[in-house]
Design a protein around this motif. Structure first.
Motif, PDB file in Angstrom:
ATOM      1  N   MET A  72      22.498 -26.666-114.779  1.00  0.00           N
ATOM      2  CA  MET A  72      23.086 -25.382-114.435  1.00  0.00           C
ATOM      3  C   MET A  72      23.203 -24.533-115.677  1.00  0.00           C
ATOM      4  N   GLY A  73      23.564 -23.299-115.474  1.00  0.00           N
ATOM      5  CA  GLY A  73      23.725 -22.377-116.571  1.00  0.00           C
ATOM      6  C   GLY A  73      23.095 -21.042-116.232  1.00  0.00           C
ATOM      7  N   VAL A  74      23.093 -20.168-117.206  1.00  0.00           N
ATOM      8  CA  VAL A  74      22.522 -18.840-117.049  1.00  0.00           C
ATOM      9  C   VAL A  74      21.134 -18.847-117.673  1.00  0.00           C
ATOM     10  N   TYR A  75      20.182 -18.304-116.941  1.00  0.00           N
ATOM     11  CA  TYR A  75      18.802 -18.216-117.413  1.00  0.00           C
ATOM     12  C   TYR A  75      18.349 -16.767-117.376  1.00  0.00           C
ATOM     13  N   LEU A  76      17.494 -16.405-118.311  1.00  0.00           N
ATOM     14  CA  LEU A  76      16.821 -15.111-118.299  1.00  0.00           C
ATOM     15  C   LEU A  76      15.384 -15.400-117.903  1.00  0.00           C
ATOM     16  N   VAL A  77      14.939 -14.832-116.787  1.00  0.00           N
ATOM     17  CA  VAL A  77      13.639 -15.184-116.227  1.00  0.00           C
ATOM     18  C   VAL A  77      12.836 -13.939-115.859  1.00  0.00           C
ATOM     19  N   SER A  78      11.513 -14.095-115.911  1.00  0.00           N
ATOM     20  CA  SER A  78      10.634 -13.019-115.456  1.00  0.00           C
ATOM     21  C   SER A  78      10.552 -13.056-113.936  1.00  0.00           C
ATOM     22  N   VAL A  79      10.217 -11.906-113.372  1.00  0.00           N
ATOM     23  CA  VAL A  79      10.137 -11.753-111.924  1.00  0.00           C
ATOM     24  C   VAL A  79       8.744 -11.258-111.576  1.00  0.00           C
ATOM     25  N   ASP A  80       8.122 -11.899-110.593  1.00  0.00           N
ATOM     26  CA  ASP A  80       6.795 -11.441-110.184  1.00  0.00           C
ATOM     27  C   ASP A  80       6.917 -10.408-109.068  1.00  0.00           C
ATOM     28  N   GLU A  81       5.781  -9.896-108.641  1.00  0.00           N
ATOM     29  CA  GLU A  81       5.762  -8.821-107.644  1.00  0.00           C
ATOM     30  C   GLU A  81       6.396  -9.255-106.322  1.00  0.00           C
ATOM     31  N   ARG A  82       6.097 -10.474-105.886  1.00  0.00           N
ATOM     32  CA  ARG A  82       6.642 -10.973-104.621  1.00  0.00           C
ATOM     33  C   ARG A  82       8.173 -10.994-104.659  1.00  0.00           C
ATOM     34  N   GLU A  83       8.733 -11.476-105.770  1.00  0.00           N
ATOM     35  CA  GLU A  83      10.191 -11.531-105.907  1.00  0.00           C
ATOM     36  C   GLU A  83      10.795 -10.136-106.067  1.00  0.00           C
ATOM     37  N   TRP A  84      10.129  -9.282-106.840  1.00  0.00           N
ATOM     38  CA  TRP A  84      10.670  -7.951-107.119  1.00  0.00           C
ATOM     39  C   TRP A  84      10.818  -7.126-105.847  1.00  0.00           C
ATOM     40  N   PHE A  85       9.784  -7.148-105.008  1.00  0.00           N
ATOM     41  CA  PHE A  85       9.809  -6.344-103.796  1.00  0.00           C
ATOM     42  C   PHE A  85      10.271  -7.131-102.574  1.00  0.00           C
ATOM     43  N   GLY A  86      10.556  -8.420-102.735  1.00  0.00           N
ATOM     44  CA  GLY A  86      10.931  -9.285-101.624  1.00  0.00           C
ATOM     45  C   GLY A  86      12.340  -9.046-101.127  1.00  0.00           C
ATOM     46  N   GLU A  87      12.498  -9.147 -99.823  1.00  0.00           N
ATOM     47  CA  GLU A  87      13.807  -8.936 -99.203  1.00  0.00           C
ATOM     48  C   GLU A  87      14.497 -10.244 -98.863  1.00  0.00           C
ATOM     49  N   ASP A  88      13.774 -11.365 -98.927  1.00  0.00           N
ATOM     50  CA  ASP A  88      14.403 -12.645 -98.601  1.00  0.00           C
ATOM     51  C   ASP A  88      15.238 -13.123 -99.785  1.00  0.00           C
ATOM     52  N   GLU A  89      15.864 -14.280 -99.640  1.00  0.00           N
ATOM     53  CA  GLU A  89      16.725 -14.810-100.686  1.00  0.00           C
ATOM     54  C   GLU A  89      15.965 -14.906-102.011  1.00  0.00           C
ATOM     55  N   GLY A  90      16.583 -14.427-103.077  1.00  0.00           N
ATOM     56  CA  GLY A  90      15.924 -14.419-104.376  1.00  0.00           C
ATOM     57  C   GLY A  90      15.125 -13.158-104.629  1.00  0.00           C
ATOM     58  N   GLY A  91      14.989 -12.329-103.611  1.00  0.00           N
ATOM     59  CA  GLY A  91      14.249 -11.083-103.756  1.00  0.00           C
ATOM     60  C   GLY A  91      15.114  -9.979-104.352  1.00  0.00           C
ATOM     61  N   HIS A  92      14.455  -8.986-104.878  1.00  0.00           N
ATOM     62  CA  HIS A  92      15.154  -7.885-105.549  1.00  0.00           C
ATOM     63  C   HIS A  92      14.801  -6.534-104.936  1.00  0.00           C
TER      64      HIS A  92
END
Length: 192
Positions: free
Chosen positions: A1-21
């Motif tokens: 566990m902990g805090v992570y700084l992660v890159s986001v791909d296109e699917r995640e960036w525009f995604g509406e499901d859990e984990g989407g932005h």
């Protein structure tokens, strides 16, 4: 566990499901239009670059916060330290959205060029040996370099202001490498 700084791909960036932005992506685009700027619609990331950015935010930030206070104005500190999403866009002013993020009640979006300029200045003051510090592109590369002994070994070969406080050096390198990665691969980075 902990805090992570992660890159986001296109699917995640525009995604509406859990984990989407999707809420953040659409809120950012609304604000960009309001500012007379084009929307952010092309997210590249790992598919193009062949890697991803993921670093654990685990060392103490006390020394880095004091270092920033000594070398940056309050506005610069707010810019460098006060974001939850980093995008590869020039944003003279951060974007504040009423959308919850992983650890905050709102989302604060900063531009990678602004973060890069501040991080480069701090790296210069610390005389970070950027030729030996990983540029990242894989799982926890930078974190492992600092926490698993490579940094300590490098202090003997490359002493300098950076070697006096490796936690401070870690955060200076983290912000620098995050901004470089975002700009190089055209993708957002988020805390998760």
């Amino acid at each position: 566990m902990g805090v992570y700084l992660v890159s986001v791909d296109e699917r995640e960036w525009f995604g509406e499901d859990e984990g989407g932005h999707a809420d953040v992506a659409s809120g950012l685009n609304e604000e960009l239009r309001r500012r007379g700027l084009p929307p952010y619609e092309t997210v590249s990331g790992a598919a193009v670059g062949g890697g991803w950015f993921e670093e654990k935010v685990s060392p103490s930030m006390q020394g880095f916060a004091a270092f920033c206070e000594a070398h940056l104005t309050e506005a610069e500190r707010d810019t460098l330290l006060g974001w939850t999403v980093l995008v590869p866009l020039c944003l003279e002013e951060r974007v504040l959205l009423p959308v919850g993020s992983a650890y905050w009640d709102e989302t604060v979006i900063a531009g990678a060029p602004q973060i890069l300029a501040l991080a480069e200045r701090l790296a210069g003051i610390l005389d970070l040996p950027l030729d030996v510090i990983p540029a990242t592109g894989g799982n926890l590369e930078l974190t492992a370099w600092f926490l698993d002994g490579e940094a300590v070994r490098a202090t003997a070969a490359r002493p300098g202001p950076w070697s006096a406080d490796l936690d401070t050096a870690f955060y200076a390198a983290l912000y620098l490498r995050a901004a470089q990665y975002s700009l190089r691969y055209g993708c957002p980075l988020v805390y998760s």
